[in-house]
Design a protein around this motif. Structure first.
Motif, short mmCIF file in Angstrom:
data_model
loop_
_atom_site.label_atom_id
_atom_site.label_comp_id
_atom_site.label_asym_id
_atom_site.label_seq_id
_atom_site.Cartn_x
_atom_site.Cartn_y
_atom_site.Cartn_z
N THR A 133 0.81 -1.23 0.00
CA THR A 133 0.00 0.00 0.00
C THR A 133 0.84 1.27 0.00
OG1 THR A 133 -0.21 -0.18 2.42
CG2 THR A 133 -2.03 -1.02 1.08
N GLY A 134 1.83 1.36 0.89
CA GLY A 134 2.62 2.58 0.99
C GLY A 134 3.27 2.98 -0.33
N PRO A 135 4.07 2.09 -0.94
CA PRO A 135 4.69 2.43 -2.23
C PRO A 135 3.68 2.69 -3.35
CG PRO A 135 5.80 0.56 -1.22
CD PRO A 135 4.56 0.81 -0.42
N THR A 136 2.52 2.02 -3.30
CA THR A 136 1.51 2.25 -4.34
C THR A 136 0.94 3.66 -4.24
OG1 THR A 136 0.92 -0.10 -4.32
CG2 THR A 136 -0.62 1.40 -5.38
N PHE A 137 0.64 4.11 -3.03
CA PHE A 137 0.19 5.49 -2.83
C PHE A 137 1.21 6.47 -3.40
CE2 PHE A 137 -2.95 4.34 0.57
CZ PHE A 137 -4.01 5.12 0.11
N SER A 138 2.47 6.29 -3.04
CA SER A 138 3.52 7.21 -3.49
C SER A 138 3.74 7.13 -5.00
CB SER A 138 4.83 6.91 -2.75
OG SER A 138 4.68 7.10 -1.35
N SER A 139 3.62 5.94 -5.55
CA SER A 139 3.78 5.77 -6.98
C SER A 139 2.68 6.48 -7.76
CB SER A 139 3.80 4.28 -7.32
OG SER A 139 3.93 4.07 -8.70
N LEU A 140 1.45 6.41 -7.25
CA LEU A 140 0.33 7.08 -7.90
C LEU A 140 0.54 8.58 -7.98
CD1 LEU A 140 -2.69 5.11 -6.40
CD2 LEU A 140 -2.21 5.41 -8.84
N LEU A 141 1.23 9.13 -7.00
CA LEU A 141 1.50 10.57 -6.96
C LEU A 141 2.20 11.01 -8.25
CD1 LEU A 141 1.21 12.80 -4.67
CD2 LEU A 141 3.65 12.47 -4.32
N GLY A 142 3.23 10.28 -8.64
CA GLY A 142 3.98 10.64 -9.83
C GLY A 142 3.21 10.44 -11.13
N HIS A 143 2.17 9.60 -11.09
CA HIS A 143 1.38 9.35 -12.29
C HIS A 143 0.24 10.36 -12.46
CE1 HIS A 143 3.09 5.43 -13.53
NE2 HIS A 143 3.37 5.32 -12.24
N ILE A 144 -0.11 11.06 -11.38
CA ILE A 144 -1.24 11.98 -11.41
C ILE A 144 -0.80 13.43 -11.58
CG2 ILE A 144 -3.11 12.94 -9.98
CD1 ILE A 144 -3.49 10.13 -8.80
N VAL A 145 0.35 13.79 -10.98
CA VAL A 145 0.79 15.18 -10.90
C VAL A 145 1.93 15.43 -11.88
CG1 VAL A 145 1.75 16.95 -9.38
CG2 VAL A 145 0.10 15.30 -8.49
N PRO A 146 1.90 16.54 -12.64
CA PRO A 146 3.03 16.89 -13.53
C PRO A 146 4.32 17.09 -12.74
CG PRO A 146 1.09 18.23 -14.02
CD PRO A 146 0.78 17.49 -12.75
N ILE A 343 13.19 14.57 -2.51
CA ILE A 343 14.34 13.98 -3.19
C ILE A 343 13.91 12.72 -3.95
CG2 ILE A 343 16.57 12.83 -2.88
CD1 ILE A 343 16.97 14.58 -0.39
N MET A 344 13.11 11.91 -3.29
CA MET A 344 12.71 10.64 -3.89
C MET A 344 11.86 10.83 -5.14
SD MET A 344 11.34 7.43 -1.74
CE MET A 344 12.61 7.94 -0.60
N GLN A 345 10.89 11.74 -5.05
CA GLN A 345 10.01 11.96 -6.20
C GLN A 345 10.76 12.61 -7.36
OE1 GLN A 345 7.05 10.90 -6.73
NE2 GLN A 345 6.31 10.28 -4.71
N LEU A 346 11.67 13.52 -7.08
CA LEU A 346 12.40 14.22 -8.13
C LEU A 346 13.45 13.34 -8.80
CD1 LEU A 346 12.95 17.74 -6.47
CD2 LEU A 346 11.41 17.18 -8.37
N LYS A 347 14.04 12.44 -8.06
CA LYS A 347 15.15 11.63 -8.57
C LYS A 347 14.70 10.34 -9.26
CE LYS A 347 18.72 14.08 -7.01
NZ LYS A 347 19.82 14.57 -7.85
N THR A 348 13.45 9.92 -9.08
CA THR A 348 13.01 8.60 -9.54
C THR A 348 12.28 8.67 -10.87
OG1 THR A 348 12.73 7.95 -7.22
CG2 THR A 348 11.73 6.53 -8.89
N PRO A 349 12.69 7.89 -11.88
CA PRO A 349 11.96 7.82 -13.15
C PRO A 349 10.58 7.19 -12.93
CG PRO A 349 14.17 6.87 -13.33
CD PRO A 349 13.91 7.08 -11.88
N ARG A 410 25.12 16.59 3.06
CA ARG A 410 25.20 17.87 3.74
C ARG A 410 25.15 19.04 2.74
NH1 ARG A 410 29.97 17.29 5.83
NH2 ARG A 410 31.14 18.82 4.61
N LYS A 411 25.71 18.83 1.56
CA LYS A 411 25.77 19.91 0.55
C LYS A 411 24.61 19.88 -0.44
CE LYS A 411 30.82 19.78 0.77
NZ LYS A 411 32.07 19.46 0.04
N MET A 412 23.72 18.92 -0.30
CA MET A 412 22.66 18.73 -1.28
C MET A 412 21.65 19.87 -1.28
SD MET A 412 19.46 16.23 -1.22
CE MET A 412 18.89 17.41 -0.03
N GLU A 413 21.24 20.28 -2.50
CA GLU A 413 20.17 21.27 -2.69
C GLU A 413 19.31 20.81 -3.86
OE1 GLU A 413 21.76 25.17 -3.18
OE2 GLU A 413 22.18 25.43 -1.04
N TYR A 414 18.04 21.24 -3.88
CA TYR A 414 17.18 20.94 -5.05
C TYR A 414 16.33 22.15 -5.37
CZ TYR A 414 13.84 19.76 -1.27
OH TYR A 414 13.05 19.77 -0.14
#
Length: 414
Positions: A133-146, A343-349, A410-414
């Motif tokens: 359930t958890g990963p499915t919810f998060s996966s749907l996010l990337g399929h619905i939102v630009p 980070i996860m949503q931006l970095k994942t295809p 420590r130096k990461m920015e997005y």
């Protein structure tokens, strides 16, 4: 126009399907957190053993970790709406079984330790469900939102999760006091049913990866390799894993509420909701005023402050101080949740979201249950208060080591 959309705090909420996803997620998570709160209290009532609370976490985390990688593969090759509805339906069945187990009739027929054993078995089943359930919810996010507003959607998603969590925690305490275990579980059934009804309105989400014939292990390795190669993502997941593992003081809240602070079910509800209340407040703030720079540095500072708050909570003998310590711990934890989730949503295809999010789930989400087990074991070996102090100190140590050894985070920015 694009820049205005990117900085519109309500950009993702203007998408009807995203709103339905958030409403369904709120109802489901609220029910899930109410059940988790109830089970901690119920098990402690049945056994009078802090270690027994830890066993709840272990019962759920074993299947959640064992199936996480396989679940990611299944999510990526499955129609996600159907998979999510199936999982929530199974969770509804688990809630109904626990309701039957909580009745007065069952209490007169079965010994307390038998009831506790059955609870552990049902929780094991919910661990299997949760691995999907958890990963499915998060996966749907990337399929619905630009993608251009994915950071905004992630913040809203985390805010929905946290607000549902705090509402579920706090409400459960009051429901336990007013209506008992059975009444609380009936409320859980109602909430999960609402979630099922709303999520039914989502459109079908077929897999983007057309190579469905790929072998399972090959697919799983692809997800693992991606996480390993993305150092910012790997270090953020690892930091959260160890911080939550050692800083899981929330698991001992039933003991603090009943035996140390002596505030009963009502105080238990407030303490349970304190950290989530802090988290939802900061997530609302970050939705309106997102972090613009030095997100990695702020993530590490936030986790360090979380460890310090756990130490204060461990040593406190005053209810209001304990509440404030947990409230602040929730505020700083909310910062880390938003940064890591973005980070996860931006970095994942898109075609790897299920696998990558399941890897994250295996480490990050399961760290709560592992932390619950660690807290129960440490309480058995050291005593409750020393064990929570130890957890807070170890969290601080993890942050110091990460700060020194992982400069990329420590130096990461997005």
């Amino acid at each position: 126009m694009e820049d205005n959309t990117r900085h519109d705090a309500f950009a993702s909420m203007r998408i009807p399907e995203f709103r339905n996803l958030m409403i369904g997620r709120f109802a489901f998570i609220m029910g899930l957190r109410m059940m988790a709160t109830l089970l901690g209290w119920w098990i402690y009532e049945l056994t009078n053993a802090p270690f027994a609370i830890g066993l709840i976490g272990l019962s759920e985390v074993i299947p959640a970790i064992s199936l996480a990688l396989y679940a990611g593969h299944v999510i990526d090759i499955s129609e996600k709406r159907k998979l999510l509805l199936t999982c929530i339906s199974l969770y509804l069945v688990a809630a109904i079984l626990l309701t039957l187990l909580s009745t007065h009739f069952t209490a007169t027929v079965l010994h307390n330790h038998v009831i506790a054993a059955i609870i552990y078995i049902i929780v094991f089943g919910t661990g299997i469900i949760r691995s999907f359930t958890g990963p499915t919810f998060s996966s749907l996010l990337g399929h619905i939102v630009p993608k251009k507003i994915i950071a905004n959607a992630t913040t809203w998603s985390q805010g929905t999760w946290l607000s549902a969590s705090v509402t579920g925690h706090a409400t459960a305490g009051f429901l336990i006091a007013g209506f008992g275990n059975t009444g609380t579980l009936i409320a859980v059934i109602i909430l999960v049913s609402i979630a099922l009804s709303v999520l039914f309105l989502l459109k079908a989400k077929p897999p983007l990866n057309e190579r469905g014939e790929k072998r399972t292990w090959e697919s799983v390795k692809e997800g693992l390799h991606f996480v390993y190669r993305t150092k910012e993502l790997l270090s953020a997941i690892t930091l959260d894993l160890f911080a939550v593992f050692f800083g899981g003081a929330v698991a001992m809240i039933p003991v603090y509420a009943r035996d140390i602070l002596k505030v009963g079910p009502e105080g238990f509800g407030f303490l349970n909701g304190a950290s989530d209340l802090g988290s939802i407040c900061i997530v609302i703030w970050l939705t309106l005023f997102p972090l613009r720079k030095q997100q990695g540095r702020k993530l590490l500072i936030a986790v360090g402050l979380f460890g310090a708050c756990i130490i204060v909570f461990a040593l406190s003998k005053v209810f209001w101080l304990s509440f404030i310590a947990l409230l602040i711990s929730g505020i700083v934890d909310g910062v880390s949740v938003v940064v890591r989730g973005t980070i996860m949503q931006l970095k994942t295809p898109d075609n790897m979201r299920g696998r990558v999010l399941s890897v994250s789930s295996m480490f990050v989400n399961s760290s709560n249950e592992l932390g619950q087990f660690e807290s129960g074991m440490a309480a058995k070996l050291m005593g409750v208060v020393p064990s929570v102090v130890f957890g807070g100190c170890m969290t601080l140590l993890v942050v110091i080591v990460t700060w020194v050894k992982v400069p990329v985070l420590r130096k990461m920015e997005y």
